[in-house]
Design an enzyme around this catalytic site. Sequence first.
Site, short mmCIF file in Angstrom:
data_model
loop_
_atom_site.label_atom_id
_atom_site.label_comp_id
_atom_site.label_asym_id
_atom_site.label_seq_id
_atom_site.Cartn_x
_atom_site.Cartn_y
_atom_site.Cartn_z
N ARG A 242 -4.45 -39.52 77.79
CA ARG A 242 -4.25 -39.50 76.34
C ARG A 242 -5.03 -38.33 75.75
O ARG A 242 -6.16 -38.05 76.15
CB ARG A 242 -4.70 -40.82 75.70
CG ARG A 242 -3.71 -41.95 75.87
CD ARG A 242 -2.43 -41.67 75.08
NE ARG A 242 -1.43 -42.74 75.21
CZ ARG A 242 -0.45 -42.74 76.10
NH1 ARG A 242 -0.37 -41.76 76.99
NH2 ARG A 242 0.45 -43.71 76.11
N GLU A 271 0.91 -35.25 68.57
CA GLU A 271 2.04 -34.67 69.28
C GLU A 271 3.31 -34.76 68.44
O GLU A 271 3.62 -35.85 67.93
CB GLU A 271 2.25 -35.41 70.60
CG GLU A 271 1.07 -35.30 71.54
CD GLU A 271 1.21 -36.15 72.78
OE1 GLU A 271 0.41 -35.96 73.72
OE2 GLU A 271 2.10 -37.02 72.82
N HIS A 300 3.60 -33.53 77.02
CA HIS A 300 3.61 -34.97 77.30
C HIS A 300 4.79 -35.29 78.23
O HIS A 300 5.60 -36.20 77.97
CB HIS A 300 3.70 -35.79 76.02
CG HIS A 300 3.22 -37.20 76.19
ND1 HIS A 300 2.53 -37.89 75.22
CD2 HIS A 300 3.32 -38.07 77.23
CE1 HIS A 300 2.23 -39.11 75.64
NE2 HIS A 300 2.71 -39.24 76.88
#
Length: 345
Positions: A242, A271, A300
């Site tokens: 994370r 994000e 990601h």
Amino acid sequence: MSRLRLLTPDAQYPDDALIERATAGDDVDWDIYRERSPEQLPEEVLRSCDAMVVWHEMPVSPQLISKLDRCKIIVRAGVGFDHIDLQAAASAGIPVCNTPDYGTSEVADHAIALMLTMRRGIASYHRNLMQSPQDGFDHARAPLLARLRGKTFGVIGLGRIGIATALRAKAFGMRVLAYDPLVSRGTEIAAGVDRCDHLEELLSQSDVVSLHCPLTAETRNMINAERLSMMQPHAILINTARGAIIDVNALLDALRQQTIAGAGIDVLPVEPPSKSDEIALAYANGTDPIVGERLFVTPHAAWSSPESVADARRLSVETAMQFLREGRLRNLVNSPVTPALSGAA
């Protein structure tokens, strides 16, 4: 049983929930959205859903949960659940479950790929050759090259993905250290790694540090300027967990000051990053010397593969339907008190 209605507010797939519909069955109706903001969801849709299957794009806040009049379960189609207010859901009597049995291989592979990108100079060579196939044809133009065999790989978080990554690092002939105060003693023996009782011990000894812990109050900004200064100057940092586990501005300072040698990160605190985000600025201007040489960012994507996406979609719906139809929970991550759970006990 009357027809059920399930909601996905932030779907991460392009089709009309083909896997979800096939998994749930013909007696289930779906509302599929691809939103980031709860305000974009019709209130009647929230109030009428029997279950919600969420990805990672939308915060599940107390305000949203207060509108879930009929919702009996929230399932995260993925592993991390820091964007879901677990206490608010528990207070509303709604169990929250995640889907930890997908994407393990992909994330572990991605962590190792980021290490190889830096330690084997792959991206540096590619960029130099793109600029000039003649001048760039030079094996010495990669700043982070190093032999992996015999080096120390530090894993922070010895869960499923941490262990999978550790096993891959061992296959390269690396010594593996692990720090995880929450796993029982002996887990390191089963994984064949050495345990560190203190984070500082792992940071100071590791040539590569890879993060595989959840985002909690304890781990938020855990890798800060002070902790970065404990790492070796030639060490690299990898984060596929994370984004907010790392103080990103401190990381950029450490890279520019060469406190550490490199970083490969797949996750960011916000994000996608805003245009004013320091990492966005570093990438956008195209001239920051650390980008593509000592800093590598992926969007990601560590979890992503066609197989992994299909698994997350199927398993999350299976979890929701198992509870709706049978009252059985799997992978519960909060502690609600509901009539169904009380009766099952």
